[in-house]
Motif scaffolding. Structure first.
Motif, mmCIF file in Angstrom:
data_model
loop_
_atom_site.group_PDB
_atom_site.id
_atom_site.type_symbol
_atom_site.label_atom_id
_atom_site.label_comp_id
_atom_site.label_asym_id
_atom_site.label_seq_id
_atom_site.Cartn_x
_atom_site.Cartn_y
_atom_site.Cartn_z
ATOM 1 N N SER A 21 53.057 47.180 18.303
ATOM 2 C CA SER A 21 52.540 46.512 17.136
ATOM 3 C C SER A 21 51.374 45.426 17.486
ATOM 4 O O SER A 21 51.592 45.000 18.544
ATOM 5 C CB SER A 21 53.898 46.172 16.327
ATOM 6 O OG SER A 21 54.639 46.827 16.063
ATOM 7 N N VAL A 23 50.067 42.084 15.625
ATOM 8 C CA VAL A 23 50.220 41.082 14.415
ATOM 9 C C VAL A 23 48.948 40.155 14.547
ATOM 10 O O VAL A 23 48.605 39.564 15.437
ATOM 11 C CB VAL A 23 51.442 40.249 14.310
ATOM 12 C CG1 VAL A 23 51.570 39.386 13.290
ATOM 13 C CG2 VAL A 23 52.770 41.278 14.242
ATOM 14 N N SER A 25 46.747 36.835 12.730
ATOM 15 C CA SER A 25 46.850 35.584 12.115
ATOM 16 C C SER A 25 45.415 34.996 12.205
ATOM 17 O O SER A 25 44.673 35.020 13.176
ATOM 18 C CB SER A 25 47.942 34.787 12.782
ATOM 19 O OG SER A 25 47.732 34.431 13.996
ATOM 20 N N ASP A 73 49.354 48.241 8.179
ATOM 21 C CA ASP A 73 50.122 47.646 6.903
ATOM 22 C C ASP A 73 49.495 46.409 6.762
ATOM 23 O O ASP A 73 49.766 45.334 7.259
ATOM 24 C CB ASP A 73 51.488 47.622 7.285
ATOM 25 C CG ASP A 73 52.421 47.153 6.000
ATOM 26 O OD1 ASP A 73 51.573 46.646 4.958
ATOM 27 O OD2 ASP A 73 53.626 47.434 5.929
ATOM 28 N N ALA A 75 49.466 44.533 4.175
ATOM 29 C CA ALA A 75 50.521 43.387 3.426
ATOM 30 C C ALA A 75 51.291 42.675 4.721
ATOM 31 O O ALA A 75 51.750 41.541 4.736
ATOM 32 C CB ALA A 75 51.392 44.188 2.610
ATOM 33 N N LYS A 76 51.517 43.236 6.002
ATOM 34 C CA LYS A 76 52.217 42.601 7.007
ATOM 35 C C LYS A 76 51.042 42.139 8.087
ATOM 36 O O LYS A 76 51.532 41.750 9.042
ATOM 37 C CB LYS A 76 53.162 43.666 7.575
ATOM 38 C CG LYS A 76 54.366 44.013 6.497
ATOM 39 C CD LYS A 76 55.212 44.927 7.294
ATOM 40 C CE LYS A 76 56.543 45.338 6.432
ATOM 41 N NZ LYS A 76 57.576 46.271 6.871
ATOM 42 N N ASN A 77 49.620 42.401 8.002
ATOM 43 C CA ASN A 77 48.875 41.830 8.837
ATOM 44 C C ASN A 77 49.183 42.588 10.148
ATOM 45 O O ASN A 77 48.938 41.918 11.208
ATOM 46 C CB ASN A 77 48.847 40.512 8.736
ATOM 47 C CG ASN A 77 48.105 39.692 7.852
ATOM 48 O OD1 ASN A 77 47.143 40.278 6.970
ATOM 49 N ND2 ASN A 77 48.393 38.384 7.502
ATOM 50 N N THR A 78 49.648 43.903 10.052
ATOM 51 C CA THR A 78 49.921 44.434 11.429
ATOM 52 C C THR A 78 49.196 46.086 11.744
ATOM 53 O O THR A 78 49.126 46.644 10.459
ATOM 54 C CB THR A 78 51.471 44.677 11.236
ATOM 55 O OG1 THR A 78 52.113 43.603 11.259
ATOM 56 C CG2 THR A 78 51.954 45.338 12.606
#
Length: 123
Positions: A21, A23, A25, A73, A75-78
């Motif tokens: 994964s 992520v 930010s 995804d 929506a999950k910034n992933t």
């Protein structure tokens, strides 16, 4: 300033699976193309996979085609990298990267990189 943090690496036996994964930010991931790269000691960085901003287009390096799948995804910034049928030669530090040019089309030019997550495949 975009920050990318990878996770999911580890030790696995040949033939096994892992899911990495990444992520993001500090930016708008939903507008960025994303990629995965890897680098083993003493070798050059190798392209693994890439995905466009919407997830509608994906690209793979020849050595992983048919075994790895990139997805995202927003929506999950992933962003994910599903790795199946792993081989010892897949052992490397895996990095995710972002091309922050809005809605960029292939080929991508990455301007942000994560620190990497180690994947080790034992024989």
């Amino acid at each position: 300033q975009v920050q990318l943090v990878e996770s999911g690496g580890g030790l696995v036996q040949a033939g096994g699976s892992l899911r990495l994964s990444c992520v993001a930010s500090g930016g708008t991931l939903s507008t960025y193309a994303m990629g995965w790269f890897r680098q083993a000691p003493g070798t050059e960085r190798e392209f693994v996979a890439a995905i466009n901003w919407s997830g509608g287009s994906t690209y793979y390096g020849d050595s992983v085609k048919g075994r790895f799948t990139i997805s995202r995804d927003n929506a999950k910034n992933t962003v994910y990298l599903q790795m199946n049928r792993l081989k010892p030669e897949d052992t490397a530090l895996y990095y995710c990267a972002a091309d922050t040019s809005l809605w960029k089309t292939w080929p991508y030019e990455y301007d942000y990189w994560g620190q990497g997550t180690q994947v080790t495949v034992s024989s």
